[in-house]
Motif scaffolding. Structure first.
Motif, short mmCIF file in Angstrom:
data_model
loop_
_atom_site.label_atom_id
_atom_site.label_comp_id
_atom_site.label_asym_id
_atom_site.label_seq_id
_atom_site.Cartn_x
_atom_site.Cartn_y
_atom_site.Cartn_z
N ALA A 26 30.88 19.77 12.56
CA ALA A 26 32.02 19.05 12.01
C ALA A 26 33.31 19.87 12.14
N LYS A 27 33.16 21.19 11.94
CA LYS A 27 34.32 22.07 12.05
C LYS A 27 34.86 22.07 13.47
N LYS A 28 33.91 22.09 14.46
CA LYS A 28 34.32 22.05 15.86
C LYS A 28 35.04 20.74 16.18
N LYS A 29 34.50 19.63 15.63
CA LYS A 29 35.14 18.34 15.87
C LYS A 29 36.54 18.29 15.28
N ILE A 30 36.66 18.84 14.06
CA ILE A 30 37.97 18.86 13.41
C ILE A 30 38.96 19.69 14.23
N LYS A 31 38.47 20.84 14.73
CA LYS A 31 39.32 21.69 15.55
C LYS A 31 39.74 20.97 16.82
N VAL A 33 39.95 17.73 17.23
CA VAL A 33 40.91 16.68 16.86
C VAL A 33 42.29 17.28 16.63
N GLU A 34 42.32 18.44 15.96
CA GLU A 34 43.61 19.10 15.70
C GLU A 34 44.30 19.50 17.00
#
Length: 259
Positions: A26-31, A33-34
């Motif tokens: 999830a953290k990778k996905k958020i990164k 997306v950012e």
């Protein structure tokens, strides 16, 4: 409240490991997306900058040119002899031309119909060819063009023959004057041209324009509106300015290009 679902078949460490892996993904996905949002913002800024530059360029192109010479606010031509001649666009300008720019020895043209512009040859020593060209221009800018006439009667007098003093019992409206004495008449055909010399537009009878540039188009009475014909002229002459600059030079009435 966040619900945590545990797999009863797994122990606490195994369940914790599953959630830890999910959190990393999830953290990778958020990164990601950012980073995507950041790239989008940069692209948006670049696009907006280009749009602003394009809009500025179009506004610059779209503006009719600033009048560079005092006579450009009037109708004007240069004869094949190179003489400057100016005419009124309306009654107010006719009044200004006669009162401000006409000398006793000035040659002043007018058509034999109401609403005609006065045309003045600003310089002296006009040749017969120049006189004919100014007579033609006066006829073209009179109502004769709009009425579809093939020719019109035009005359010239000297400035000293023109007066604002009316006959007893008469009244002269704005732009109207009394003419006294001998008149020299012409019956020119209505023919006109627009030319371009080093991005300077020229108008007048074909002979006058052709004396200054070969890049020109001939105009005849026709079927097109001024805005339509101006676009064609702009394209044919490769004029880089605004079509309003061309429209200012056109006679009143429908026009076509001579084929």
């Amino acid at each position: 409240m966040t619900r945590i679902i545990l797999d009863i078949k797994k122990n606490l460490e195994e369940n914790a490991s599953i959630y830890f892996d999910r959190a990393k993904k999830a953290k990778k996905k958020i990164k990601g997306v950012e980073e995507a949002l950041k790239r989008f913002a940069q692209q948006q800024q670049t696009l907006e900058k280009k749009q602003d530059e394009y809009a500025k360029e179009q506004r610059t192109k779209a503006q009719p040119k600033q009048l560079q010479h005092w006579y450009e606010k009037f109708r004007w031509i240069r004869t094949s002899q190179g003489l400057l001649c100016i005419g009124g666009r309306d009654a107010t300008q006719n009044e200004i031309l006669i009162k401000k720019y006409t000398k006793p020895t000035s040659i002043v043209f007018h058509a034999e119909m109401s609403g005609s512009p006065f045309f003045i040859i600003i310089e002296d020593h006009a040749s017969e060819q120049s006189l004919k060209e100014v007579a033609t221009t006066t006829a073209v800018y009179s109502r004769a063009w709009k009425l579809g006439l093939g020719s019109a009667e035009v005359y010239y007098v000297l400035g000293e023959q023109i007066s604002k003093t009316a006959q007893s019992g008469e009244y002269l409206t704005k732009g109207s004057f009394m003419i006294r004495g001998k008149r020299t008449s012409y019956h020119p055909r209505l023919e006109f041209a627009i030319g371009l010399r080093e991005q300077e537009l020229l108008a007048g009878p074909p002979q006058a324009v052709q004396a200054h540039t070969e890049n020109m188009v001939r105009l005849v009475q026709g079927t097109q509106k001024a805005s339509e014909i101006a676009r064609e002229i702009k394209k044919k002459l490769s004029y880089k300015g605004h079509i309003d600059d061309i429209i200012r030079l056109l006679p009143t009435g429908k026009i076509s290009l001579s084929r």
